[in-house]
Design a protein around this motif. Structure first.
Motif, PDB file in Angstrom:
ATOM      1  N   ARG A  93      13.802 -11.056 -15.364  1.00 61.09           N
ATOM      2  CA  ARG A  93      14.562 -12.102 -14.672  1.00 61.09           C
ATOM      3  C   ARG A  93      16.060 -11.865 -14.805  1.00 61.09           C
ATOM      4  O   ARG A  93      16.804 -11.875 -13.813  1.00 61.09           O
ATOM      5  CB  ARG A  93      14.195 -13.483 -15.250  1.00 61.09           C
ATOM      6  N   ILE A  94      16.519 -11.629 -16.017  1.00 63.51           N
ATOM      7  CA  ILE A  94      17.947 -11.409 -16.256  1.00 63.51           C
ATOM      8  C   ILE A  94      18.414 -10.127 -15.563  1.00 63.51           C
ATOM      9  O   ILE A  94      19.462 -10.105 -14.898  1.00 63.51           O
ATOM     10  CB  ILE A  94      18.235 -11.341 -17.766  1.00 63.51           C
ATOM     11  N   GLU A  95      17.644  -9.069 -15.704  1.00 64.49           N
ATOM     12  CA  GLU A  95      18.049  -7.789 -15.131  1.00 64.49           C
ATOM     13  C   GLU A  95      18.107  -7.842 -13.605  1.00 64.49           C
ATOM     14  O   GLU A  95      19.042  -7.311 -12.994  1.00 64.49           O
ATOM     15  CB  GLU A  95      17.092  -6.685 -15.595  1.00 64.49           C
ATOM     16  N   GLU A  96      17.112  -8.481 -12.991  1.00 62.95           N
ATOM     17  CA  GLU A  96      17.100  -8.549 -11.530  1.00 62.95           C
ATOM     18  C   GLU A  96      18.213  -9.458 -11.008  1.00 62.95           C
ATOM     19  O   GLU A  96      18.826  -9.173  -9.978  1.00 62.95           O
ATOM     20  CB  GLU A  96      15.744  -9.029 -11.019  1.00 62.95           C
ATOM     21  N   ASN A  97      18.485 -10.548 -11.704  1.00 60.21           N
ATOM     22  CA  ASN A  97      19.587 -11.417 -11.288  1.00 60.21           C
ATOM     23  C   ASN A  97      20.908 -10.659 -11.286  1.00 60.21           C
ATOM     24  O   ASN A  97      21.721 -10.780 -10.362  1.00 60.21           O
ATOM     25  CB  ASN A  97      19.686 -12.639 -12.205  1.00 60.21           C
ATOM     26  N   GLU A  98      21.106  -9.848 -12.324  1.00 56.75           N
ATOM     27  CA  GLU A  98      22.352  -9.091 -12.423  1.00 56.75           C
ATOM     28  C   GLU A  98      22.395  -7.965 -11.397  1.00 56.75           C
ATOM     29  O   GLU A  98      23.419  -7.742 -10.743  1.00 56.75           O
ATOM     30  CB  GLU A  98      22.506  -8.524 -13.838  1.00 56.75           C
ATOM     31  N   LYS A  99      21.284  -7.253 -11.256  1.00 60.62           N
ATOM     32  CA  LYS A  99      21.252  -6.080 -10.367  1.00 60.62           C
ATOM     33  C   LYS A  99      21.371  -6.461  -8.903  1.00 60.62           C
ATOM     34  O   LYS A  99      22.110  -5.815  -8.142  1.00 60.62           O
ATOM     35  CB  LYS A  99      19.949  -5.312 -10.611  1.00 60.62           C
ATOM     36  N   LEU A 100      20.681  -7.524  -8.506  1.00 58.07           N
ATOM     37  CA  LEU A 100      20.645  -7.884  -7.094  1.00 58.07           C
ATOM     38  C   LEU A 100      21.834  -8.756  -6.675  1.00 58.07           C
ATOM     39  O   LEU A 100      22.177  -8.818  -5.497  1.00 58.07           O
ATOM     40  CB  LEU A 100      19.329  -8.601  -6.772  1.00 58.07           C
ATOM     41  N   GLY A 101      22.451  -9.438  -7.627  1.00 56.67           N
ATOM     42  CA  GLY A 101      23.667 -10.200  -7.329  1.00 56.67           C
ATOM     43  C   GLY A 101      23.470 -11.389  -6.414  1.00 56.67           C
ATOM     44  O   GLY A 101      24.430 -11.860  -5.796  1.00 56.67           O
ATOM     45  N   PHE A 102      22.239 -11.879  -6.323  1.00 57.66           N
ATOM     46  CA  PHE A 102      21.972 -13.057  -5.483  1.00 57.66           C
ATOM     47  C   PHE A 102      21.957 -14.268  -6.406  1.00 57.66           C
ATOM     48  O   PHE A 102      21.004 -14.506  -7.140  1.00 57.66           O
ATOM     49  CB  PHE A 102      20.631 -12.900  -4.758  1.00 57.66           C
ATOM     50  N   THR A 103      23.031 -15.037  -6.375  1.00 60.55           N
ATOM     51  CA  THR A 103      23.252 -16.081  -7.365  1.00 60.55           C
ATOM     52  C   THR A 103      22.450 -17.349  -7.057  1.00 60.55           C
ATOM     53  O   THR A 103      21.942 -17.546  -5.947  1.00 60.55           O
ATOM     54  CB  THR A 103      24.736 -16.454  -7.430  1.00 60.55           C
ATOM     55  N   GLU A 104      22.414 -18.227  -8.040  1.00 58.14           N
ATOM     56  CA  GLU A 104      21.728 -19.510  -7.858  1.00 58.14           C
ATOM     57  C   GLU A 104      22.407 -20.334  -6.773  1.00 58.14           C
ATOM     58  O   GLU A 104      21.733 -21.024  -5.989  1.00 58.14           O
ATOM     59  CB  GLU A 104      21.690 -20.274  -9.181  1.00 58.14           C
ATOM     60  N   ASP A 105      23.728 -20.264  -6.708  1.00 61.82           N
ATOM     61  CA  ASP A 105      24.438 -20.991  -5.649  1.00 61.82           C
ATOM     62  C   ASP A 105      24.038 -20.467  -4.272  1.00 61.82           C
ATOM     63  O   ASP A 105      23.880 -21.243  -3.314  1.00 61.82           O
ATOM     64  CB  ASP A 105      25.949 -20.862  -5.839  1.00 61.82           C
ATOM     65  N   MET A 106      23.889 -19.154  -4.139  1.00 57.10           N
ATOM     66  CA  MET A 106      23.442 -18.562  -2.880  1.00 57.10           C
ATOM     67  C   MET A 106      22.036 -19.053  -2.532  1.00 57.10           C
ATOM     68  O   MET A 106      21.743 -19.358  -1.373  1.00 57.10           O
ATOM     69  CB  MET A 106      23.438 -17.027  -2.982  1.00 57.10           C
ATOM     70  N   ALA A 107      21.192 -19.122  -3.544  1.00 56.26           N
ATOM     71  CA  ALA A 107      19.818 -19.590  -3.323  1.00 56.26           C
ATOM     72  C   ALA A 107      19.795 -21.039  -2.858  1.00 56.26           C
ATOM     73  O   ALA A 107      19.050 -21.404  -1.941  1.00 56.26           O
ATOM     74  CB  ALA A 107      19.005 -19.418  -4.605  1.00 56.26           C
ATOM     75  N   ARG A 108      20.607 -21.864  -3.484  1.00 48.78           N
ATOM     76  CA  ARG A 108      20.654 -23.287  -3.090  1.00 48.78           C
ATOM     77  C   ARG A 108      21.125 -23.441  -1.646  1.00 48.78           C
ATOM     78  O   ARG A 108      20.649 -24.315  -0.913  1.00 48.78           O
ATOM     79  CB  ARG A 108      21.582 -24.061  -4.032  1.00 48.78           C
ATOM     80  N   ALA A 109      22.045 -22.562  -1.246  1.00 49.69           N
ATOM     81  CA  ALA A 109      22.624 -22.675   0.099  1.00 49.69           C
ATOM     82  C   ALA A 109      21.609 -22.382   1.196  1.00 49.69           C
ATOM     83  O   ALA A 109      21.751 -22.874   2.328  1.00 49.69           O
ATOM     84  CB  ALA A 109      23.819 -21.736   0.224  1.00 49.69           C
ATOM     85  N   ILE A 110      20.570 -21.598   0.904  1.00 52.20           N
ATOM     86  CA  ILE A 110      19.614 -21.240   1.957  1.00 52.20           C
ATOM     87  C   ILE A 110      18.284 -21.990   1.842  1.00 52.20           C
ATOM     88  O   ILE A 110      17.431 -21.866   2.719  1.00 52.20           O
ATOM     89  CB  ILE A 110      19.314 -19.722   1.943  1.00 52.20           C
ATOM     90  N   THR A 111      18.108 -22.769   0.765  1.00 53.87           N
ATOM     91  CA  THR A 111      16.804 -23.388   0.507  1.00 53.87           C
ATOM     92  C   THR A 111      16.766 -24.821   1.011  1.00 53.87           C
ATOM     93  O   THR A 111      17.587 -25.660   0.635  1.00 53.87           O
ATOM     94  CB  THR A 111      16.488 -23.363  -1.004  1.00 53.87           C
ATOM     95  N   GLN A 112      15.790 -25.098   1.857  1.00 57.32           N
ATOM     96  CA  GLN A 112      15.600 -26.455   2.351  1.00 57.32           C
ATOM     97  C   GLN A 112      14.950 -27.325   1.280  1.00 57.32           C
ATOM     98  O   GLN A 112      14.480 -26.825   0.248  1.00 57.32           O
ATOM     99  CB  GLN A 112      14.735 -26.431   3.615  1.00 57.32           C
TER     100      GLN A 112
END
Length: 389
Positions: A93-112
């Motif tokens: 989880r930690i490694e993929e979050n860092e490697k892919l750079g898709f933040t929680e804020d980005m996720a919130r922005a696209i999630t209904q």
């Protein structure tokens, strides 16, 4: 504390039978991590043989998981990562979050509100069915078609082996509809992991790679393969060369005849010839993935010394299932000798030594050791390999 993981938002993890899961380390128990809808409180599992990638990514279960993560809950299938973090381990989880750079804020922005998202992959894992020309002793028909006829007899005679009575339907890997669907949602892909079976035998995915090139997406994509070193077509190498980066993890388990014995169907000369070819191409990052089991644990230090001499890093894939193939079943004194040999060899880093120790830590199991002997004797008889041990 945030429980967010980027993978359920931007990642597709397929499996040979066409099912999809949250990721490769989430909990597979009772298909806990699999894409599914809930109909009258009963699970209806989705599959690429009949469902689109959008249907899978916006299945009831995936939408539930995304909402759990965005509200600070820990999805049950993801507990491995959370437990590792509690013990000071850098989780996937930690490694993929860092490697892919898709933040929680980005996720919130696209999630209904119901967890639905627009599907734009950054990371795609393709396990392209079970078509394979090799029948490794640590494998099974779920991952190799070559195993199927033999395994049917094996499971009738040895009741302790895992029962594989369901035919793997990998027709999705040959479906134009699937590849078109995936291409439509690949505009932002940065990492493409390709495995099998043996993926170099599935030529349909070559066409997908070419379509990525034609769309001008190749220069943003790193290709990452696991291959069995029996097949390395020049045409595929020409396609690979056009991507941003290429990493190849070579599945090799031992040296010479010992590798041929474990990985039935391979020829050592071919393995080495293809390894030489990969290492001669500076634009390919080459490493080795060694499946570690009771078959090769005693010679693991020789294997590492050889690969170190070639300048290759070795990753370990430890066999835990079926349990009778685990090296942990060996007598305690033999396991201590193996650990000692590894420590004095000077070819392992500290993490590798620790991993080997952890693998061998469980108490030896004489019953499982007997199961292994019966299994191996059966295979030797069936494959006429007495003289190769």
């Amino acid at each position: 504390m945030s429980t967010y993981c980027s993978l359920p938002f931007i990642h597709l993890a397929t499996h040979p039978h066409g099912g999809a899961t949250l990721c490769c380390v989430s909990d597979f128990t009772n298909s806990m991590n699999s894409a599914r809808n809930f109909v009258d409180d009963k699970p209806v599992y989705l599959n690429l043989n009949k469902n689109s990638v959008v249907e899978i990514m916006n299945s009831d279960y995936y939408r539930q998981v995304r909402n759990q993560m965005l509200t600070g809950e820990k999805p049950q299938a993801c507990m491995r990562c959370y437990r590792e973090e509690e013990n000071g381990v850098r989780s996937k989880r930690i490694e993929e979050n860092e490697k892919l750079g898709f933040t929680e804020d980005m996720a919130r922005a696209i999630t209904q509100a119901d967890g639905t998202i627009p599907v734009n992959f950054k990371f795609v894992e393709l396990r392209l069915g079970n078509l394979c020309n090799v029948k490794c002793r640590t494998c099974n028909p779920a991952s190799s078609t070559s195993w199927a006829p033999e395994y049917k007899k094996l499971q009738q005679e040895l009741k302790f082996v895992t029962q594989y009575n369901v035919k793997i339907d990998a027709s999705w890997t040959e479906s134009e509809e699937f590849w078109e669907d995936l291409l439509e949602h690949s505009k932002e892909v940065e990492l493409l992991y390709i495995n099998g079976g043996e993926p170099t035998l599935v030529e349909k995915h070559w066409h997908y790679l070419q379509r990525l090139i034609d769309a001008g997406l190749n220069k943003q994509i790193t290709l990452w393969y696991n291959i069995n070193m029996t097949n390395l077509p020049d045409k595929l190498l020409e396609i690979w060369k056009q991507f941003k980066a290429v990493e190849v993890s070579c599945s090799i388990d031992d040296l010479g005849e010992r590798n041929e014995y474990i990985r039935t169907g391979t020829k050592w000369d071919t393995v080495i010839s293809n390894l030489d070819k990969l290492q001669s191409l500076p634009w390919i990052k080459t490493s080795v993935c060694q499946t570690v089991s009771i078959y090769n644990i005693a010679t693991i230090h020789d294997f590492h010394a050889y690969m170190k001499m070639r300048g290759l890093h070795v990753h370990h894939n430890f066999v835990y299932d079926p349990v009778f193939l685990s090296a942990a079943n060996l007598p305690a004194n033999e396991k201590m000798d193996i650990i000692s040999s590894c420590e004095i060899s000077g070819t392992f880093d500290a993490y590798q030594i620790l991993s080997i120790k952890n693998y061998l830590t469980p108490q030896d199991n004489s019953e499982k050791l007997e199961h292994f002997k019966k299994y191996n004797v059966w295979l030797d008889s069936e494959r006429k390999t007495y003289d190769k041990k």
